[in-house]
Design a protein around this motif. Structure first.
Motif, PDB file in Angstrom:
ATOM      1  N   LEU A  36       0.816  -1.209   0.000  1.00 24.37           N
ATOM      2  CA  LEU A  36       0.000   0.000   0.000  1.00 24.37           C
ATOM      3  C   LEU A  36       0.855   1.267   0.000  1.00 24.37           C
ATOM      4  O   LEU A  36       0.513   2.246  -0.665  1.00 24.37           O
ATOM      5  N   ARG A  37       1.982   1.231   0.725  1.00 22.17           N
ATOM      6  CA  ARG A  37       2.789   2.437   0.884  1.00 22.17           C
ATOM      7  C   ARG A  37       3.879   2.606  -0.169  1.00 22.17           C
ATOM      8  O   ARG A  37       4.375   3.725  -0.354  1.00 22.17           O
ATOM      9  N   CYS A  38       4.270   1.522  -0.817  1.00 23.58           N
ATOM     10  CA  CYS A  38       5.455   1.560  -1.676  1.00 23.58           C
ATOM     11  C   CYS A  38       5.123   1.300  -3.141  1.00 23.58           C
ATOM     12  O   CYS A  38       4.771   0.173  -3.508  1.00 23.58           O
ATOM     13  N   PRO A  39       5.271   2.304  -4.010  1.00 23.57           N
ATOM     14  CA  PRO A  39       5.125   2.042  -5.443  1.00 23.57           C
ATOM     15  C   PRO A  39       6.084   0.957  -5.936  1.00 23.57           C
ATOM     16  O   PRO A  39       5.748   0.191  -6.839  1.00 23.57           O
ATOM     17  N   SER A  40       7.257   0.853  -5.319  1.00 27.09           N
ATOM     18  CA  SER A  40       8.242  -0.140  -5.752  1.00 27.09           C
ATOM     19  C   SER A  40       7.819  -1.568  -5.453  1.00 27.09           C
ATOM     20  O   SER A  40       8.419  -2.509  -5.987  1.00 27.09           O
TER      21      SER A  40
ATOM     22  N   LEU B  48      11.561  -5.387   2.250  1.00 21.49           N
ATOM     23  CA  LEU B  48      12.592  -4.459   2.720  1.00 21.49           C
ATOM     24  C   LEU B  48      13.172  -3.652   1.565  1.00 21.49           C
ATOM     25  O   LEU B  48      13.404  -2.443   1.694  1.00 21.49           O
ATOM     26  N   LEU B  49      13.401  -4.279   0.435  1.00 23.40           N
ATOM     27  CA  LEU B  49      13.923  -3.548  -0.721  1.00 23.40           C
ATOM     28  C   LEU B  49      12.932  -2.493  -1.191  1.00 23.40           C
ATOM     29  O   LEU B  49      13.328  -1.376  -1.554  1.00 23.40           O
ATOM     30  N   ALA B  50      11.643  -2.821  -1.196  1.00 23.81           N
ATOM     31  CA  ALA B  50      10.633  -1.832  -1.599  1.00 23.81           C
ATOM     32  C   ALA B  50      10.644  -0.630  -0.655  1.00 23.81           C
ATOM     33  O   ALA B  50      10.606   0.528  -1.095  1.00 23.81           O
ATOM     34  N   LEU B  51      10.697  -0.890   0.637  1.00 24.53           N
ATOM     35  CA  LEU B  51      10.731   0.204   1.619  1.00 24.53           C
ATOM     36  C   LEU B  51      11.989   1.051   1.465  1.00 24.53           C
ATOM     37  O   LEU B  51      11.932   2.289   1.491  1.00 24.53           O
TER      38      LEU B  51
END
Length: 274
Positions: free
Chosen positions: A58-62, A171-174
């Motif tokens: 929800l928070r990360c476009p990645s 973790l990578l997305a964040l």
């Protein structure tokens, strides 16, 4: 402590047969259902915040990145412990069935419910998220109206000693989308390192697991991301490690550091299957 998502699909024998208020309007899409549930409970004066992979999605476009996109089976939340009783009632009214045995045994710190229609588990931590370490969340639940703050989302993942592939993707997305801020003006929307350093500077075990995992994720970045993206992640991690290293440490941290890795500094969550 069992790890979220370790339960296999299907309703356990210890779950209640139904709710007194009948089935609620649960939605098939996990993100939409999380938003619906948080809003519905907010209208009843209850606080519920999403964590785990769906919160990252929800928070990360990645999180939509071709190598970071993944499936999401269950819903994980945290709520204030003092609201546990009305929370149980509200969840049943919203179409969820309680795991009576689990909740009787662990209801002081964690609750399990099921969406029978969509074969989905809902896992609710009460005030504290605990796997390999203990993370007290209740004081920061108001930083964002739907999820945990970026710093707390990171800490829920970075505390896991045995990271799996999905943890590393999250973790990578964040780390791609939230550059660390030494002092964030809006910690609900930014990665406020004050939250991370406060946790790690008072507990050598926390510090050790977090820094170990940051270094591991930096190594994994090259395997999953393009060169520029991996370089961005490494820059963010280097800044986090710098701030963690420079933060003043407590007396307890310094004493525990003398023992070091000779004594285990973490707990491993039990894997429990229905």
């Amino acid at each position: 402590m069992t790890r979220p998502g370790d339960f296999e699909a299907g309703l356990p024998a210890s779950a209640e047969a139904g709710s007194a208020n009948g089935p609620g309007p649960t939605l098939a899409d996990g993100v939409a259902e999380a938003q619906r549930l948080v809003t519905a409970l907010q209208q009843e004066g209850l606080t519920l915040r999403l964590l785990g992979g769906l919160a990252v999605r929800l928070r990360c476009p990645s999180a939509r990145h071709r190598s970071l996109a993944r499936s999401y089976a269950d819903l994980d939340f945290v709520a204030p412990k003092k609201q546990a009783r009305p929370l149980r009632v509200a969840l049943e009214a919203n179409g969820y069935v309680a795991d009576r045995r689990f909740n009787a045994l662990h209801g002081e710190r964690r609750l399990l419910f099921y969406d029978q229609v969509h074969q989905r588990q809902i896992d609710i931590f009460l005030s504290v998220f605990e796997m390999c370490h203990k993370l007290v969340l209740e004081p920061r639940l108001q930083l964002h109206p739907l999820t945990l703050s970026p710093a707390d989302l990171l800490l829920t993942k970075l505390q896991i000693v045995e990271l799996n592939a999905k943890d590393i993707q999250d973790l990578l997305a964040l780390l791609l989308d939230f550059p660390p801020q030494e002092t964030a003006a809006n910690p609900g929307e930014q990665l406020d390192m004050r939250i991370v350093t406060q946790v790690c500077a008072h507990d050598w075990g926390w510090y050790t697991t977090v820094t170990d995992n940051l270094r591991r994720v930096a190594q994994e970045a090259d395997q999953l991301l393009q060169a520029e993206e991996a370089a961005r992640v490494r820059r963010h991690i280097e800044e986090m490690l710098r701030l963690l290293d420079q933060a003043p440490k407590s007396s307890a941290w310094k004493l525990r550091s003398l023992v070091g890795r000779r004594l285990q500094w973490y707990e491993l969550p039990e894997e429990v299957h229905r």
